[in-house]
Every structure is written in structure tokens, then in C-alpha cells.
Design a protein around this motif. Structure first.
Motif, PDB file in Angstrom:
ATOM      1  N   ARG A   1       0.852  -1.197   0.000  1.00 28.05           N
ATOM      2  CA  ARG A   1       0.000   0.000   0.000  1.00 28.05           C
ATOM      3  C   ARG A   1       0.880   1.236   0.000  1.00 28.05           C
ATOM      4  N   ASP A   2       0.415   2.281  -0.723  1.00 27.15           N
ATOM      5  CA  ASP A   2       1.200   3.504  -0.766  1.00 27.15           C
ATOM      6  C   ASP A   2       1.415   4.044   0.645  1.00 27.15           C
ATOM      7  N   LEU A   3       2.583   4.666   0.851  1.00 27.39           N
ATOM      8  CA  LEU A   3       2.948   5.176   2.167  1.00 27.39           C
ATOM      9  C   LEU A   3       1.897   6.141   2.715  1.00 27.39           C
ATOM     10  N   HIS A   4       1.231   6.880   1.825  1.00 24.15           N
ATOM     11  CA  HIS A   4       0.249   7.850   2.290  1.00 24.15           C
ATOM     12  C   HIS A   4      -1.016   7.179   2.817  1.00 24.15           C
ATOM     13  N   PHE A   5      -1.274   5.953   2.415  1.00 26.13           N
ATOM     14  CA  PHE A   5      -2.345   5.177   3.045  1.00 26.13           C
ATOM     15  C   PHE A   5      -2.034   4.991   4.527  1.00 26.13           C
ATOM     16  N   TRP A   6      -0.786   4.654   4.816  1.00 24.98           N
ATOM     17  CA  TRP A   6      -0.387   4.456   6.206  1.00 24.98           C
ATOM     18  C   TRP A   6      -0.342   5.777   6.964  1.00 24.98           C
ATOM     19  N   PHE A   7       0.044   6.858   6.282  1.00 24.93           N
ATOM     20  CA  PHE A   7      -0.009   8.175   6.913  1.00 24.93           C
ATOM     21  C   PHE A   7      -1.439   8.495   7.352  1.00 24.93           C
ATOM     22  N   ARG A   8      -2.380   8.230   6.457  1.00 23.29           N
ATOM     23  CA  ARG A   8      -3.788   8.504   6.777  1.00 23.29           C
ATOM     24  C   ARG A   8      -4.281   7.592   7.895  1.00 23.29           C
ATOM     25  N   LEU A   9      -3.922   6.326   7.837  1.00 27.72           N
ATOM     26  CA  LEU A   9      -4.382   5.353   8.825  1.00 27.72           C
ATOM     27  C   LEU A   9      -3.863   5.669  10.226  1.00 27.72           C
ATOM     28  N   THR A  10      -2.593   6.069  10.301  1.00 28.23           N
ATOM     29  CA  THR A  10      -1.974   6.315  11.597  1.00 28.23           C
ATOM     30  C   THR A  10      -2.173   7.735  12.112  1.00 28.23           C
ATOM     31  N   GLY A  11      -2.633   8.640  11.246  1.00 27.18           N
ATOM     32  CA  GLY A  11      -2.790  10.027  11.645  1.00 27.18           C
ATOM     33  C   GLY A  11      -1.518  10.842  11.545  1.00 27.18           C
ATOM     34  N   PHE A  12      -0.473  10.284  10.917  1.00 27.86           N
ATOM     35  CA  PHE A  12       0.801  10.999  10.828  1.00 27.86           C
ATOM     36  C   PHE A  12       0.642  12.335  10.121  1.00 27.86           C
ATOM     37  N   ASP A  13      -0.152  12.380   9.049  1.00 28.67           N
ATOM     38  CA  ASP A  13      -0.318  13.618   8.290  1.00 28.67           C
ATOM     39  C   ASP A  13      -1.001  14.716   9.094  1.00 28.67           C
ATOM     40  N   ARG A  14      -1.668  14.344  10.178  1.00 24.11           N
ATOM     41  CA  ARG A  14      -2.359  15.345  11.003  1.00 24.11           C
ATOM     42  C   ARG A  14      -1.608  15.611  12.303  1.00 24.11           C
ATOM     43  N   LEU A  15      -0.389  15.085  12.393  1.00 23.38           N
ATOM     44  CA  LEU A  15       0.402  15.241  13.609  1.00 23.38           C
ATOM     45  C   LEU A  15       0.686  16.716  13.859  1.00 23.38           C
ATOM     46  N   PRO A  16       0.230  17.285  14.976  1.00 21.58           N
ATOM     47  CA  PRO A  16       0.473  18.718  15.217  1.00 21.58           C
ATOM     48  C   PRO A  16       1.924  18.965  15.575  1.00 21.58           C
ATOM     49  N   LEU A  17       2.401  20.132  15.170  1.00 15.17           N
ATOM     50  CA  LEU A  17       3.779  20.522  15.435  1.00 15.17           C
ATOM     51  C   LEU A  17       3.793  21.775  16.279  1.00 15.17           C
ATOM     52  N   ALA A  18       4.678  21.802  17.270  1.00 16.80           N
ATOM     53  CA  ALA A  18       4.763  22.987  18.120  1.00 16.80           C
ATOM     54  C   ALA A  18       5.426  24.146  17.377  1.00 16.80           C
ATOM     55  N   ARG A  19       6.522  23.849  16.672  1.00 18.57           N
ATOM     56  CA  ARG A  19       7.235  24.869  15.917  1.00 18.57           C
ATOM     57  C   ARG A  19       7.760  24.245  14.637  1.00 18.57           C
ATOM     58  N   ALA A  20       8.026  25.091  13.650  1.00 16.81           N
ATOM     59  CA  ALA A  20       8.546  24.589  12.381  1.00 16.81           C
ATOM     60  C   ALA A  20       9.724  25.429  11.909  1.00 16.81           C
ATOM     61  N   ASP A  21      10.486  25.977  12.844  1.00 25.01           N
ATOM     62  CA  ASP A  21      11.608  26.824  12.458  1.00 25.01           C
ATOM     63  C   ASP A  21      12.700  26.018  11.756  1.00 25.01           C
ATOM     64  N   ASN A  22      12.915  24.786  12.210  1.00 30.50           N
ATOM     65  CA  ASN A  22      13.945  23.938  11.627  1.00 30.50           C
ATOM     66  C   ASN A  22      13.337  22.591  11.251  1.00 30.50           C
TER      67      ASN A  22
END
Length: 368
Positions: free
Chosen positions: A219-240
Motif C-alpha cells: 500500500r502507498d505510504l500515504h495510506f499508512w499516513f492517513r491510517l496512523t494520523g501521521f499527516d495530522r500530527l500537530p507541530l509545536a514549531r517549524a523553524d527547523n
């Protein structure tokens, strides 16, 4: 010059700007898209010819309009351009306004310090006012050219991947590609396998290439991203933001293993038409291609005081300005989640940012 309370100016009509316009319409706002080029497709028409999405069509659409055709295919550059133009046309039918050939030169505060509203000045001298502005101009217009030793004095052609279209773009038999991300590996592979040239291609990078299988367990990696919630993982900061791994269907790692192209630690310096490698080898080089990423293209905000001290990055948290209420951002790398600067992820960011700006316009406090 009166400011309409339900108007919102969006700088850029690429994927981020279009997602912002959709979210604005959903909030009952009247979006005005200002696009410097002659079409609503952002940087996609200027990417290299062979570029395809890293995610299948199923996961790659903006809100409200899925890609047609096989949902498991990986749309190519021109398919994405056509899709974005269809999306823009649908937004215009719903009441969004699009102005192409409208390059924003500067954004200023419209009133006294601490008051709401912005003055937007276009390249032709026209001025617009709005209570809210979204900077969705991406980064393609600001390719990053690192200060590599000897690069400025290199006697051969030096191209950034932003200027690369196909193997015909780059003359010479010995090419060094600087970088270790998806674009660097894809272009190095394309140059090395171009039957018309038989180039010798070397990838130069400070860190080894990190390959990730594109279809683990079938299965495409993005299927697993969607299944696990990785794509919606909140980030505190994105400076680096962390470097992205290279998505591989097997051919890139295999070509590297079989010597189709080589990978070496970053050269110590360039000298004329030669590269001096860390092991002391001196090698003639015909051309250098920089696949070294981009930086936010936000120079029009310099006079507003919304950028950091270096003038390169916005002072923002999760897409909302920390310096000016009513100012938002979209399309920054890792802005809120790992998918923020992608077709599959920018829609969620747009809903968040526009929702907060709508609260601001209605007099309600913004939440981050």
C-alpha cells in the motif's frame, strides 16, 4: 479608501492560495486572489518535465474537488496544472475573484499602528485595502543557493533545480547534483539514465540519502499516513523542519547500488572546473545542479515588519502572524503538520487559518 469587512486578499493562486479561497468562501468571505503569473497554477507549470506527485491521486486533491481518473495513479506535472486551473474556475463560479498578472510589491498597515487593515500595493502602482491578508506565495520564486566554497568561481554552468526542465537543460558529461532529497535523487537518476548523453552523475550531500519504500506492505505510504494520523500530527514549531526522506519505488536505491549514479560526501570546494573531494581526489566537473530547496518568498512583507530579523521567515505560529492581527500564511514547510506544504495537506491548514481570520474579522478573539 474604505475597507470591506468581509473581503480577504490572498497573495498567490497556487495550491495554497486556491485552498485559502475555498476556505474563505466556506466562511462567507469574499476572496480576492492576486497571482503574479498568467495562470492559476502556482509554480507547477515551471517544475521539471518529469515531476510527478509523491502521493496518489486519491490523497492529493484540494477540498471539494477530487482528482478524476485512477485514484491510485501518481499525477504528472501537467495533470496537476490542469487540475488547479479547473479548481480555480470552480472557485470563480462560486464568487471568488482572480486577477492574474497582479504581482504584489508591498503590504503595509492601512492605519495607525495597532489598528486593523492592510494596504496592498501592486507592481503597476494600483493599491488595494483589505482587513485581512493571506500570504500564499510559496517558495519557488526564492530558490536557496548555499554558499558552497568555490561555487561562485566555478567555470561551468550552475543551475538550481528551479531552472531545470529536462536533461537537455544541463550540458556536459560530468555533473554534480548537490542535495539528498527527492528532487536531487530523481534528477540525478534522470540525468544518469538519459541514453542520449551517458553522463557520469555524482550526488554530493552532507548526510547520506535516506530512502523510504513508497509502497510498504503493498500500500502507498500515504495510506499508512492517513491510517496512523501521521499527516495530522500537530507541530509545536517549524523553524527547523527535518529533512524529508526520499520516497522510492525501488529504482533509485537500485540504481545507486548498481552504480547508475554515485553518492559522495560534500566536496571540500570547487576550483575552476574541478571538485576537490574530502578524500583528496580532484575531479573535473562540467556542470553543477543545486537541488538545495527553497525559502519562503515573502519579500513584499519586509516593510510591514512581519518577518524575522534575517528577513527570510515570517513571525508566525500555525499560520497566524505573531505581529499583525489579520495576517495569515499558507504553504510553509511543516507549518502545522508534516503535510502542510502539499496538495493533500494544505486544505486543512487553510480551513484553520481562514477560520481564525474570520473570527478576527467578526471581532472574536483568535485562537492558535
Amino acid at each position: 479608501m474604505p475597507i470591506d469587512s468581509d473581503n480577504i486578499v490572498i497573495v498567490g493562486a497556487g495550491q495554497s492560495g486556491l485552498a485559502a479561497a475555498h476556505a474563505a468562501l466556506e466562511q462567507g468571505l469574499r476572496p480576492l486572489l492576486l497571482e503574479a503569473s498568467d495562470r492559476a497554477a502556482g509554480s507547477w507549470p515551471r517544475y521539471y518535465d518529469s515531476l510527478a506527485l509523491f502521493s496518489p491521486a486519491r490523497y492529493s486533491s484540494l477540498p471539494g474537488l477530487p482528482f478524476d481518473g485512477d485514484p491510485e495513479r501518481y499525477p504528472r506535472r501537467d495533470e496537476v496544472v490542469a487540475y488547479l486551473e479547473r479548481y480555480a474556475a470552480a472557485l470563480i463560479e462560486r464568487g471568488a475573484e482572480l486577477r492574474t498578472g497582479a504581482r504584489v510589491e508591498a503590504v503595509h498597515a492601512a492605519g495607525e499602528p495597532g489598528t486593523s487593515g492592510f494596504l496592498v500595493r501592486l507592481a503597476g502602482g494600483q493599491e488595494l485595502t483589505a482587513p485581512a491578508v493571506i500570504a500564499a506565495s510559496g517558495s519557488f520564486g526564492r530558490p536557496h543557493r548555499p554558499a558552497l566554497p568555490g561555487l561562485d568561481a566555478f567555470t561551468g554552468p550552475v543551475l538550481h533545480v528551479a531552472d531545470y526542465r529536462s536533461p537537455a537543460s544541463l550540458p556536459g558529461e560530468r555533473v554534480v547534483v548537490v542535495g539528498a532529497g527527492n528532487s536531487a535523487v530523481q534528477v540525478a537518476h534522470e540525468l544518469a539514465t538519459d541514453s542520449a548523453t551517458g553522463r557520469r552523475v555524482t550526488l554530493a550531500s552532507r548526510e547520506p540519502i535516506r530512502f523510504v519504500p513508497q509502497r510498504p506492505l503493498g500500500r502507498d505510504l500515504h495510506f499508512w499516513f492517513r491510517l496512523t494520523g501521521f499527516d495530522r500530527l500537530p507541530l509545536a514549531r517549524a523553524d527547523n523542519p527535518p529533512a524529508s526522506p526520499v520516497l522510492d519505488d525501488g529504482r533509485y536505491r537500485q540504481a545507486l547500488r548498481e552504480g547508475g549514479y554515485a553518492r559522495r560526501s560534500m566536496f571540500a570546494r570547487l576550483d575552476g572546473d574541478h571538485a576537490l573531494w574530502p578524500d583528496g581526489e580532484r575531479e573535473r566537473v562540467d556542470a553543477v545542479l543545486l537541488a538545495t530547496g527553497y525559502r519562503p518568498n515573502l519579500s513584499y512583507l519586509t516593510g510591514l515588519g512581519a518577518l524575522d530579523d534575517d528577513g527570510g521567515h515570517p513571525r508566525q505560529r500555525r499560520g497566524l502572524s505573531l505581529t499583525h492581527p489579520g495576517l495569515g500564511y499558507l504553504g510553509l514547510e511543516w507549518q502545522r503538520t508534516p503535510s502542510s506544504n502539499t496538495l493533500r495537506g494544505v486544505g486543512a491548514d487553510a480551513a484553520h487559518v481562514v477560520g481564525m481570520l474570520a473570527r478576527h474579522l467578526r471581532g472574536a478573539p483568535q485562537r492558535s
